[in-house]
Design a protein around this motif. Structure first.
Motif, PDB file in Angstrom:
ATOM      1  N   TYR A  91      29.965 -11.317  89.058  1.00 48.42           N
ATOM      2  CA  TYR A  91      28.560 -11.742  89.008  1.00 48.42           C
ATOM      3  C   TYR A  91      28.383 -12.943  88.085  1.00 48.42           C
ATOM      4  CZ  TYR A  91      23.616 -11.923  88.029  1.00 48.42           C
ATOM      5  OH  TYR A  91      22.329 -12.375  87.853  1.00 48.42           O
ATOM      6  N   LYS A  92      28.995 -12.906  86.916  1.00 49.19           N
ATOM      7  CA  LYS A  92      28.884 -14.022  85.976  1.00 49.19           C
ATOM      8  C   LYS A  92      29.387 -15.317  86.605  1.00 49.19           C
ATOM      9  CE  LYS A  92      29.260 -11.327  81.690  1.00 49.19           C
ATOM     10  NZ  LYS A  92      30.103 -11.039  80.508  1.00 49.19           N
ATOM     11  N   ALA A  93      30.458 -15.200  87.403  1.00 48.92           N
ATOM     12  CA  ALA A  93      31.042 -16.380  88.045  1.00 48.92           C
ATOM     13  C   ALA A  93      30.158 -16.947  89.142  1.00 48.92           C
ATOM     14  CB  ALA A  93      32.416 -16.034  88.607  1.00 48.92           C
ATOM     15  N   SER A  94      29.287 -16.110  89.719  1.00 48.09           N
ATOM     16  CA  SER A  94      28.480 -16.531  90.877  1.00 48.09           C
ATOM     17  C   SER A  94      27.002 -16.699  90.566  1.00 48.09           C
ATOM     18  CB  SER A  94      28.621 -15.488  91.997  1.00 48.09           C
ATOM     19  OG  SER A  94      29.969 -15.261  92.332  1.00 48.09           O
ATOM     20  N   ALA A  95      26.563 -16.263  89.397  1.00 44.53           N
ATOM     21  CA  ALA A  95      25.136 -16.156  89.101  1.00 44.53           C
ATOM     22  C   ALA A  95      24.376 -17.474  89.233  1.00 44.53           C
ATOM     23  CB  ALA A  95      24.936 -15.583  87.697  1.00 44.53           C
ATOM     24  N   ASP A  96      25.008 -18.599  88.875  1.00 45.79           N
ATOM     25  CA  ASP A  96      24.303 -19.886  88.906  1.00 45.79           C
ATOM     26  C   ASP A  96      24.093 -20.429  90.317  1.00 45.79           C
ATOM     27  OD1 ASP A  96      23.810 -20.064  86.211  1.00 45.79           O
ATOM     28  OD2 ASP A  96      25.646 -21.169  85.772  1.00 45.79           O
ATOM     29  N   ALA A  97      24.620 -19.748  91.328  1.00 45.57           N
ATOM     30  CA  ALA A  97      24.405 -20.185  92.714  1.00 45.57           C
ATOM     31  C   ALA A  97      22.935 -20.095  93.111  1.00 45.57           C
ATOM     32  CB  ALA A  97      25.255 -19.337  93.660  1.00 45.57           C
ATOM     33  N   ILE A  98      22.133 -19.361  92.341  1.00 46.15           N
ATOM     34  CA  ILE A  98      20.705 -19.218  92.680  1.00 46.15           C
ATOM     35  C   ILE A  98      19.920 -20.497  92.409  1.00 46.15           C
ATOM     36  CG2 ILE A  98      20.743 -16.732  92.267  1.00 46.15           C
ATOM     37  CD1 ILE A  98      19.281 -17.247  89.611  1.00 46.15           C
ATOM     38  N   TYR A  99      20.527 -21.456  91.719  1.00 52.29           N
ATOM     39  CA  TYR A  99      19.806 -22.684  91.397  1.00 52.29           C
ATOM     40  C   TYR A  99      20.023 -23.727  92.486  1.00 52.29           C
ATOM     41  CZ  TYR A  99      19.591 -20.386  86.888  1.00 52.29           C
ATOM     42  OH  TYR A  99      19.374 -19.469  85.888  1.00 52.29           O
ATOM     43  N   ALA A 100      18.943 -24.135  93.137  1.00 51.99           N
ATOM     44  CA  ALA A 100      19.019 -25.148  94.195  1.00 51.99           C
ATOM     45  C   ALA A 100      19.460 -26.477  93.590  1.00 51.99           C
ATOM     46  CB  ALA A 100      17.659 -25.292  94.872  1.00 51.99           C
ATOM     47  N   GLY A 101      20.326 -27.177  94.289  1.00 46.28           N
ATOM     48  CA  GLY A 101      20.883 -28.412  93.757  1.00 46.28           C
ATOM     49  C   GLY A 101      22.144 -28.090  92.978  1.00 46.28           C
ATOM     50  N   ASP A 102      22.038 -28.015  91.654  1.00 48.04           N
ATOM     51  CA  ASP A 102      23.166 -27.584  90.826  1.00 48.04           C
ATOM     52  C   ASP A 102      22.631 -27.036  89.510  1.00 48.04           C
ATOM     53  OD1 ASP A 102      23.207 -29.801  88.701  1.00 48.04           O
ATOM     54  OD2 ASP A 102      23.428 -30.996  90.513  1.00 48.04           O
ATOM     55  N   ALA A 103      23.504 -26.375  88.767  1.00 46.44           N
ATOM     56  CA  ALA A 103      23.094 -25.667  87.549  1.00 46.44           C
ATOM     57  C   ALA A 103      22.694 -26.604  86.414  1.00 46.44           C
ATOM     58  CB  ALA A 103      24.217 -24.751  87.089  1.00 46.44           C
ATOM     59  N   LEU A 104      23.068 -27.890  86.492  1.00 46.95           N
ATOM     60  CA  LEU A 104      22.775 -28.827  85.415  1.00 46.95           C
ATOM     61  C   LEU A 104      21.346 -29.359  85.450  1.00 46.95           C
ATOM     62  CD1 LEU A 104      26.056 -30.977  85.418  1.00 46.95           C
ATOM     63  CD2 LEU A 104      25.515 -28.982  84.009  1.00 46.95           C
ATOM     64  N   ILE A 105      20.686 -29.237  86.585  1.00 45.83           N
ATOM     65  CA  ILE A 105      19.372 -29.860  86.770  1.00 45.83           C
ATOM     66  C   ILE A 105      18.355 -29.378  85.752  1.00 45.83           C
ATOM     67  CG2 ILE A 105      17.399 -30.060  88.340  1.00 45.83           C
ATOM     68  CD1 ILE A 105      19.422 -30.042  90.654  1.00 45.83           C
ATOM     69  N   ASN A 106      18.291 -28.096  85.534  1.00 46.46           N
ATOM     70  CA  ASN A 106      17.288 -27.532  84.635  1.00 46.46           C
ATOM     71  C   ASN A 106      17.940 -26.554  83.656  1.00 46.46           C
ATOM     72  OD1 ASN A 106      14.600 -27.448  83.798  1.00 46.46           O
ATOM     73  ND2 ASN A 106      14.123 -25.674  85.070  1.00 46.46           N
ATOM     74  N   TYR A 107      19.101 -26.976  83.137  1.00 46.36           N
ATOM     75  CA  TYR A 107      19.920 -26.056  82.337  1.00 46.36           C
ATOM     76  C   TYR A 107      19.224 -25.518  81.081  1.00 46.36           C
ATOM     77  CZ  TYR A 107      20.878 -29.717  78.906  1.00 46.36           C
ATOM     78  OH  TYR A 107      20.736 -30.665  77.932  1.00 46.36           O
ATOM     79  N   PRO A 108      18.384 -26.300  80.350  1.00 48.42           N
ATOM     80  CA  PRO A 108      17.790 -25.719  79.129  1.00 48.42           C
ATOM     81  C   PRO A 108      16.859 -24.542  79.440  1.00 48.42           C
ATOM     82  CG  PRO A 108      17.586 -28.113  79.119  1.00 48.42           C
ATOM     83  CD  PRO A 108      17.969 -27.704  80.514  1.00 48.42           C
ATOM     84  N   ALA A 109      16.019 -24.714  80.483  1.00 47.66           N
ATOM     85  CA  ALA A 109      15.083 -23.648  80.854  1.00 47.66           C
ATOM     86  C   ALA A 109      15.817 -22.421  81.380  1.00 47.66           C
ATOM     87  CB  ALA A 109      14.097 -24.163  81.901  1.00 47.66           C
ATOM     88  N   ASN A 110      17.010 -22.636  81.932  1.00 43.84           N
ATOM     89  CA  ASN A 110      17.783 -21.524  82.493  1.00 43.84           C
ATOM     90  C   ASN A 110      18.729 -20.889  81.465  1.00 43.84           C
ATOM     91  OD1 ASN A 110      16.564 -22.024  84.981  1.00 43.84           O
ATOM     92  ND2 ASN A 110      18.166 -23.453  85.604  1.00 43.84           N
ATOM     93  N   GLY A 111      18.634 -21.338  80.221  1.00 44.49           N
ATOM     94  CA  GLY A 111      19.436 -20.737  79.162  1.00 44.49           C
ATOM     95  C   GLY A 111      20.842 -21.276  79.043  1.00 44.49           C
ATOM     96  N   GLY A 112      21.124 -22.399  79.715  1.00 42.42           N
ATOM     97  CA  GLY A 112      22.464 -22.977  79.664  1.00 42.42           C
ATOM     98  C   GLY A 112      22.639 -23.966  78.523  1.00 42.42           C
ATOM     99  N   LYS A 113      23.899 -24.304  78.236  1.00 43.47           N
ATOM    100  CA  LYS A 113      24.223 -25.286  77.213  1.00 43.47           C
ATOM    101  C   LYS A 113      25.240 -26.268  77.782  1.00 43.47           C
ATOM    102  CE  LYS A 113      23.598 -21.992  73.399  1.00 43.47           C
ATOM    103  NZ  LYS A 113      24.249 -21.315  72.242  1.00 43.47           N
ATOM    104  N   ILE A 114      25.192 -27.511  77.315  1.00 43.23           N
ATOM    105  CA  ILE A 114      26.138 -28.519  77.787  1.00 43.23           C
ATOM    106  C   ILE A 114      26.798 -29.219  76.614  1.00 43.23           C
ATOM    107  CG2 ILE A 114      24.980 -28.937  79.986  1.00 43.23           C
ATOM    108  CD1 ILE A 114      23.761 -31.464  78.721  1.00 43.23           C
ATOM    109  N   GLU A 115      27.981 -29.746  76.889  1.00 42.54           N
ATOM    110  CA  GLU A 115      28.747 -30.463  75.859  1.00 42.54           C
ATOM    111  C   GLU A 115      29.592 -31.521  76.539  1.00 42.54           C
ATOM    112  OE1 GLU A 115      32.574 -29.523  72.957  1.00 42.54           O
ATOM    113  OE2 GLU A 115      31.264 -27.868  73.574  1.00 42.54           O
ATOM    114  N   LEU A 116      29.569 -32.747  76.014  1.00 41.39           N
ATOM    115  CA  LEU A 116      30.399 -33.821  76.539  1.00 41.39           C
ATOM    116  C   LEU A 116      31.803 -33.705  75.950  1.00 41.39           C
ATOM    117  CD1 LEU A 116      30.828 -36.471  78.093  1.00 41.39           C
ATOM    118  CD2 LEU A 116      29.861 -37.693  76.137  1.00 41.39           C
ATOM    119  N   SER A 117      32.796 -33.584  76.832  1.00 41.76           N
ATOM    120  CA  SER A 117      34.179 -33.398  76.382  1.00 41.76           C
ATOM    121  C   SER A 117      35.044 -34.605  76.703  1.00 41.76           C
ATOM    122  CB  SER A 117      34.770 -32.142  77.038  1.00 41.76           C
ATOM    123  OG  SER A 117      34.029 -31.001  76.697  1.00 41.76           O
ATOM    124  N   GLY A 118      34.445 -35.793  76.676  1.00 39.19           N
ATOM    125  CA  GLY A 118      35.190 -37.022  76.929  1.00 39.19           C
ATOM    126  C   GLY A 118      35.184 -37.419  78.390  1.00 39.19           C
TER     127      GLY A 118
END
Length: 238
Positions: free
Chosen positions: A110-137
């Motif tokens: 479930y954890k591996a598939s849960a973000d499929a519910i977001y139309a487009g991709d998971a990065l579009i509205n990541y803060p509201a969806n509780g996600g975090k991002i980091e630039l790794s080069g």
């Protein structure tokens, strides 16, 4: 003199990379695929695809109610495969895994598939969806020196996205998955971005490689904000 030039080039490259934050890159990505206002209007997505796997072609359909539910169904060699996730849990029918009955997903699946519910991709509205991002080069992906964005979902699941600096499209994602009880690296390559009738851009070709198993999806049709019956996401028998 040569050493000084090489050092100067390296310094300029490093400075340019530091000047780009993960937030800057995601903002450009959002503009590239349609813009924040347009993407905020995505309520549902319906897709018709052709799936190629193990030398066979089969029809595939995807239904998404944005932020709530996702369903993928494929007919292959007379068998129907179904995968469904919502904002709380998921279930699947996997006849090639030995069962034609609907089965609740494990926590890891479930954890591996849960973000499929977001139309487009998971990065579009990541803060509201509780996600975090980091630039790794940056890292080479099929000849492109892509930005490498590490995304962590609200459930703690990590995916690395590679974004083309020229188009600002996601061209690849890498995550850990499960296949036949084994942990595998799942690499998905995205290409053939096209503008939908709704005005947002989506990849019409994806290639997913899980090591010993791979499949391609070629999208034939996308309908946005089509009415979708919420009952199709309910697990049979419950």
């Amino acid at each position: 003199m040569k050493a000084c030039i090489i050092g100067l080039i390296a310094l300029i490259s490093t400075t340019t990379l530091k000047a780009q934050t993960a937030e800057d890159i995601i903002a450009k990505h959002i503009v590239a695929i349609g813009g924040k206002d347009k993407l905020s209007q995505l309520k549902t997505v319906y897709m018709e695809n052709t799936m190629e796997a193990m030398g066979n072609q089969s029809p595939n359909k995807v239904f998404i109610i944005n932020g709530k539910s996702y369903r993928s169904e494929s007919d292959m060699m007379g068998q129907t495969m179904v995968q469904v996730v919502n904002d709380k849990s998921g279930w699947a029918i996997m006849p090639f895994g030995g069962s034609s009955d609907p089965t609740a997903m494990t926590d890891d699946d479930y954890k591996a598939s849960a973000d499929a519910i977001y139309a487009g991709d998971a990065l579009i509205n990541y803060p509201a969806n509780g996600g975090k991002i980091e630039l790794s080069g940056q890292e080479k992906v099929n000849g492109v020196n892509a930005y490498k964005i590490k995304y962590t979902s609200k459930l703690g699941y990590e995916t690395t996205y590679y974004i083309d600096p020229s188009s600002n499209y996601i061209i690849q994602s890498v995550r850990q998955g499960n296949a036949m009880g084994q942990t595998v690296t799942v690499t998905t390559t995205y290409s053939d971005y096209q503008k939908t009738d709704f005005g947002v851009f989506m990849p019409y070709a994806t290639n997913t490689d899980m090591g010993q198993f791979a499949f391609k999806l070629n999208t034939k049709k996308i309908e946005i904000n089509k009415d979708i019956d919420a009952k199709i996401f309910d697990m049979p028998g419950k």
